[in-house]
Design a protein around this motif. Structure first.
Motif, mmCIF file in Angstrom:
data_model
loop_
_atom_site.group_PDB
_atom_site.id
_atom_site.type_symbol
_atom_site.label_atom_id
_atom_site.label_comp_id
_atom_site.label_asym_id
_atom_site.label_seq_id
_atom_site.Cartn_x
_atom_site.Cartn_y
_atom_site.Cartn_z
ATOM 1 N N ALA A 193 11.455 7.050 -2.983
ATOM 2 C CA ALA A 193 12.606 6.393 -2.342
ATOM 3 C C ALA A 193 12.081 5.557 -1.185
ATOM 4 N N LEU A 194 12.728 4.406 -0.994
ATOM 5 C CA LEU A 194 12.335 3.518 0.101
ATOM 6 C C LEU A 194 13.565 3.220 0.942
ATOM 7 N N SER A 216 15.001 -7.396 6.898
ATOM 8 C CA SER A 216 13.994 -8.404 7.254
ATOM 9 C C SER A 216 12.680 -8.178 6.511
ATOM 10 N N GLU A 217 12.669 -7.249 5.575
ATOM 11 C CA GLU A 217 11.448 -6.987 4.811
ATOM 12 C C GLU A 217 11.619 -7.469 3.374
ATOM 13 N N ARG A 218 10.627 -8.215 2.910
ATOM 14 C CA ARG A 218 10.730 -8.823 1.587
ATOM 15 C C ARG A 218 10.320 -7.811 0.517
ATOM 16 N N ILE A 219 11.287 -7.401 -0.276
ATOM 17 C CA ILE A 219 10.996 -6.473 -1.371
ATOM 18 C C ILE A 219 11.021 -7.326 -2.638
ATOM 19 N N ASP A 220 9.875 -7.937 -2.921
ATOM 20 C CA ASP A 220 9.822 -8.897 -4.027
ATOM 21 C C ASP A 220 9.259 -8.249 -5.288
ATOM 22 N N ALA A 221 9.075 -9.079 -6.309
ATOM 23 C CA ALA A 221 8.615 -8.564 -7.605
ATOM 24 C C ALA A 221 7.254 -7.876 -7.468
ATOM 25 N N GLU A 222 6.429 -8.372 -6.545
ATOM 26 C CA GLU A 222 5.093 -7.782 -6.370
ATOM 27 C C GLU A 222 5.211 -6.350 -5.828
ATOM 28 N N VAL A 223 6.097 -6.173 -4.859
ATOM 29 C CA VAL A 223 6.313 -4.831 -4.287
ATOM 30 C C VAL A 223 6.875 -3.914 -5.376
ATOM 31 N N ILE A 224 7.826 -4.442 -6.120
ATOM 32 C CA ILE A 224 8.467 -3.616 -7.152
ATOM 33 C C ILE A 224 7.463 -3.227 -8.249
ATOM 34 N N ALA A 225 6.575 -4.154 -8.581
ATOM 35 C CA ALA A 225 5.555 -3.842 -9.594
ATOM 36 C C ALA A 225 4.605 -2.753 -9.088
ATOM 37 N N ALA A 226 4.382 -2.743 -7.786
ATOM 38 C CA ALA A 226 3.460 -1.742 -7.219
ATOM 39 C C ALA A 226 4.135 -0.375 -7.055
ATOM 40 N N ALA A 227 5.451 -0.370 -7.137
ATOM 41 C CA ALA A 227 6.213 0.855 -6.854
ATOM 42 C C ALA A 227 6.412 1.666 -8.122
ATOM 43 N N LYS A 228 5.361 2.308 -8.536
ATOM 44 C CA LYS A 228 5.378 2.962 -9.858
ATOM 45 C C LYS A 228 6.345 4.144 -9.940
ATOM 46 N N ASN A 229 6.587 4.803 -8.793
ATOM 47 C CA ASN A 229 7.432 6.016 -8.844
ATOM 48 C C ASN A 229 8.823 5.807 -8.261
ATOM 49 N N LEU A 230 9.101 4.582 -7.827
ATOM 50 C CA LEU A 230 10.312 4.339 -7.028
ATOM 51 C C LEU A 230 11.605 4.473 -7.852
ATOM 52 N N MET A 258 0.836 -1.200 0.000
ATOM 53 C CA MET A 258 0.000 0.000 0.000
ATOM 54 C C MET A 258 0.877 1.259 0.000
ATOM 55 N N LYS A 259 1.876 1.239 0.871
ATOM 56 C CA LYS A 259 2.704 2.443 1.069
ATOM 57 C C LYS A 259 3.617 2.745 -0.115
ATOM 58 N N ILE A 260 3.994 1.702 -0.835
ATOM 59 C CA ILE A 260 5.039 1.860 -1.847
ATOM 60 C C ILE A 260 4.534 2.540 -3.127
ATOM 61 N N THR A 261 3.210 2.591 -3.292
ATOM 62 C CA THR A 261 2.662 3.033 -4.587
ATOM 63 C C THR A 261 3.111 4.445 -4.976
#
Ligand code: GLV
Length: 321
Positions: free
Chosen positions: A48-49, A54-68, A41-44
């Protein structure tokens, strides 16, 4: 200016540096890693993150991170991040090499000594009021450390710092196994490059310092423990899954090895119940290799430096390559 999301508590002065540069910072003010759902939710909207290992930054998170633009991991290991997916998405990943080398090497030795000399058992014994005075054959006879053989698996910065402590501080013979030769360690510390089998056969203390990769996953299993001396101690401050935890419990229970100093676990924060039940020459720490105030401040500073660089369009200082 940019929107920065920080998944954990970070020292106020570092957050201030981000704000002083004109950025908007949202810091999650809770203990423990963020849930995957909250992160998604937060990553959208973040550019910058700053996150925990200990936090999984997987393909799903990366796909949601449109501005990252950047993922700044607080730690040297980055096996929690799908680096390939990040690269494909044009997102820079940074890490914190160097800053935690000495602190982690100190903890390695703390665990090695604590397991060998049964410090935690002794502490429990004294607090329970069971100390009756000096005895020749007392209840916590331990293992010698000085002059023994130290096996370092993974001779990078941390492995070398551990070898230095062993060689110069404790007169140990150093064997090492690594993907490539480490000439500095060979020259400075007389470290001997050997196949893993020989290291396991001959070491009194085996310290694990490899990154977690598909090649190092379960590098230590029943076969390796069987090969180690019955009197040997394993120290793992690298990543839990490098060691098959079930096999480690088996090796300790059956006396294939004599003890262990463990800082990292396969399913953190879950610890195998077999390990919890083992007390003799087994010391467990809660993933605190880098946990001194100075080192943790240094990690935060490096992560913030990298974010500031990337957000101004400059190259990151510590990219994962
Ligand atoms: C700690 O485990 C780190 O990778 O920094």
């Amino acid at each position: 200016m940019a929107k920065i999301y920080v998944t954990c508590r970070v020292f106020a002065e570092e957050i201030e540096r981000l704000r002083a540069a004109g950025h908007t910072v949202e810091m999650r003010d809770h203990l423990g890693p963020i849930s995957h759902a909250e992160l998604l939710m937060k990553i959208t909207t973040a550019e910058a993150l700053i996150c925990l290992l200990s936090e999984r930054i997987d393909a799903e998170v990366i796909a949601a991170a449109k501005n990252l633009k950047i993922i700044a991991n607080l730690g040297v290991g980055y096996d929690n991040i799908d680096v390939k997916a990040a690269r494909t998405a044009g997102i820079i990943v940074t890490t914190t090499p160097g800053a935690l080398t000495e602190a982690t090497a100190d903890l390695t030795f703390a665990l090695l000594l604590a397991a060998a000399r049964r410090i935690v058992e002794g502490d429990t014994f004294v607090r329970a009021g069971e100390f009756r005075g000096w005895e020749l054959i007392g209840p916590q006879l331990g293992l010698e450390v000085y002059g023994k053989t130290l096996g370092v698996v993974g001779m990078g910065k941390i492995g070398t710092a551990v070898a230095r402590r062993g060689r110069l501080g404790f007169g140990m013979k150093v064997l090492y196994h690594n993907r490539g030769r480490n000439k500095v360690a060979e020259r400075e510390l007389d470290a001997l490059y050997v196949p893993l089998e020989r290291l396991l056969d001959e070491s009194d203390f085996v310290c694990v310092h490899t990154p977690l990769t598909p090649q190092t996953h379960h590098m230590f299993g029943r076969q390796e423990f069987t090969r180690m001396k019955d009197s040997a101690i394993l120290v793992n401050v690298a990543r839990g899954p490098v060691v098959d935890e079930k096999a480690l419990v088996w090796a300790l229970e059956t006396g294939e090895i004599a003890g262990a100093g463990i800082d990292v676990y396969e399913e953190e924060p879950v610890v195998h119940p077999g390990l919890i039940n083992l007390r003799e020459r087994v010391v467990l720490a809660p993933h605190i290799g880098s946990a001194t105030e100075a080192t943790r401040r240094a990690l935060a500073k490096i992560a913030v430096d990298n974010v500031l660089q990337v957000l101004t369009g400059a190259l990151p200082l510590n990219p994962v390559t």
